[in-house]
Enzyme design. Structure first.
Site, mmCIF file in Angstrom:
data_model
loop_
_atom_site.group_PDB
_atom_site.id
_atom_site.type_symbol
_atom_site.label_atom_id
_atom_site.label_comp_id
_atom_site.label_asym_id
_atom_site.label_seq_id
_atom_site.Cartn_x
_atom_site.Cartn_y
_atom_site.Cartn_z
ATOM 1 N N THR A 83 -2.644 0.930 2.270
ATOM 2 C CA THR A 83 -3.453 1.301 1.321
ATOM 3 C C THR A 83 -3.285 -0.604 0.593
ATOM 4 O OG1 THR A 83 -2.911 3.012 1.383
ATOM 5 C CG2 THR A 83 -4.020 2.408 -0.734
ATOM 6 N N TRP A 84 -2.973 -0.819 0.341
ATOM 7 C CA TRP A 84 -2.059 -2.356 -0.174
ATOM 8 C C TRP A 84 -2.815 -3.216 0.656
ATOM 9 C CZ3 TRP A 84 3.140 -5.414 -0.805
ATOM 10 C CH2 TRP A 84 2.781 -5.781 -1.725
ATOM 11 N N HIS A 147 -4.900 3.189 13.360
ATOM 12 C CA HIS A 147 -3.665 2.916 13.399
ATOM 13 C C HIS A 147 -3.147 3.258 14.741
ATOM 14 C CE1 HIS A 147 -1.948 3.841 9.357
ATOM 15 N NE2 HIS A 147 -3.021 4.864 9.047
ATOM 16 N N TYR A 238 6.768 -5.339 5.434
ATOM 17 C CA TYR A 238 6.484 -4.770 4.244
ATOM 18 C C TYR A 238 7.515 -4.918 2.564
ATOM 19 C CZ TYR A 238 5.884 -1.533 0.915
ATOM 20 O OH TYR A 238 5.329 -0.851 -0.730
#
Length: 338
Positions: A83-84, A147, A238
């Site tokens: 999402t980020w 994904h 991340y």
């Protein structure tokens, strides 16, 4: 209808398994199966595990998606910061054309969940049986997400000069985030015991799993792309993105061919994008507190904590050692570490 579900309740699309084409039904009847985390059954195809709805989109996408050289594809495993990454990349590539960065609620991110602005190929575009979506309305560069593991991407993606941005996350935090997310989707079924889900995760049985093969598929391609005239895959972690967001955002802009000018940096545009796309800003927007995706998933389900190290609140020392050993055994020989 989900097992144990009251007859008066409408099942959200993400739990429906009856809208599958004949070829998908024929395929899944031949595939290895296991217990799903939020759907009844998941299926192993091309070495990875998928829910039925994703398999429908995967096959349609492989057959019909024609990548363009200017396309950008954001690839992740579920709950790895997708999402980020969508919010950051959408803001980045559109800042000079359609959507100048603004913090006064004029930007599309104030009224749209990032998943609505950057659709998944297999979940949002090619998921309807016998329907090929019209992508002519997407302006260049077209921005999509997936994904899917690298092996399952359409051949046109692999053969074109389109760019892939892959974001991975420490599997301990990925697991905890995925466990919480899956439990939020388990309508009428109660909560998955943490130990049961952990055992499945360690065996590679989860949507998008095995996590080590998914990550390595893009890691290897990112190393190969370094040897080519045009770098095709940008590999991100991340944790590094969280700790050095400004630096990595500038590198991402360079990779995507839209670098920040000195004037933009002097004007504070990098910081404005980071504020616009920050977890706290996005989480507290009305659309992300009360809105829903077309699949029926609540937007708030995509905004839990977004922290590094939340696994420390859930995993035992034995669990941590087990996951760390898996990472070392499966990934260490390829020069990959978290």
């Amino acid at each position: 209808m989900a097992e144990g579900q009251p007859s008066s309740i409408i099942v959200p699309k993400y739990l429906q398994e009856d809208e599958l084409s004949e070829d998908v039904r024929d395929l899944i009847s031949t595939l290895p199966t296991d217990k799903g985390w939020f759907v009844n059954t998941i299926y192993q195809y091309q070495g990875f595990w998928h829910v039925p709805r994703q398999l429908q989109g995967l096959l349609n996408c492989q057959k019909h998606f024609k990548a363009q050289d200017t396309d950008i594809l954001l690839a992740t495993q579920p709950k790895s910061g997708t999402t980020w990454l969508k919010a950051l990349t959408f803001s980045l590539i559109n800042r000079k054309t359609k959507y100048p960065i603004t913090l006064n609620h004029d930007h599309p991110l104030f009224s749209n969940n990032p998943h609505a602005l950057v659709p998944f190929l297999e979940f949002d575009l090619f998921h309807v049986k016998d329907v090929v979506p019209d992508l002519s309305l997407f302006s260049s560069p077209r921005l999509f997400a997936t994904h899917l593991p690298y092996v399952s991407l359409p051949e046109s993606v692999k053969d074109s000069d389109c760019k892939i941005v892959y974001l991975c996350r420490d599997p301990k935090d990925t697991f905890i985030s995925l466990w919480h997310f899956s439990n939020s989707l388990r309508l009428f079924k109660g909560t998955n015991p943490l130990k049961d889900s952990f055992d499945q995760f360690c065996r590679g049985i989860n949507v998008g799993g095995p996590f080590w093969d998914h990550i390595l598929s893009y890691w290897k391609e990112s190393l190969l792309s370094l040897e080519k005239p045009k770098k095709k895959v940008m590999f991100l972690r991340y944790e590094e993105l969280k700790m050095n967001t400004s630096f990595i955002l500038k590198n991402l802009a360079e990779f995507l061919g839209c670098p920040f000018s000195k004037e933009e940096e002097d004007q504070g545009l990098v910081d404005d994008i980071l504020k616009l796309c920050s977890f706290e800003n996005l989480k507290n927007l009305e659309v992300n507190k009360n809105g829903k995706r077309p699949s029926g998933i609540a937007n708030k389900a995509y905004f839990r904590r977004g922290e590094i190290g939340d696994w420390k609140n859930h995993l035992t020392h034995e669990m941590v050692d087990q996951l760390n050993t898996i990472v070392e055994n499966k990934m260490g020989n390829f020069g990959f570490k978290f």
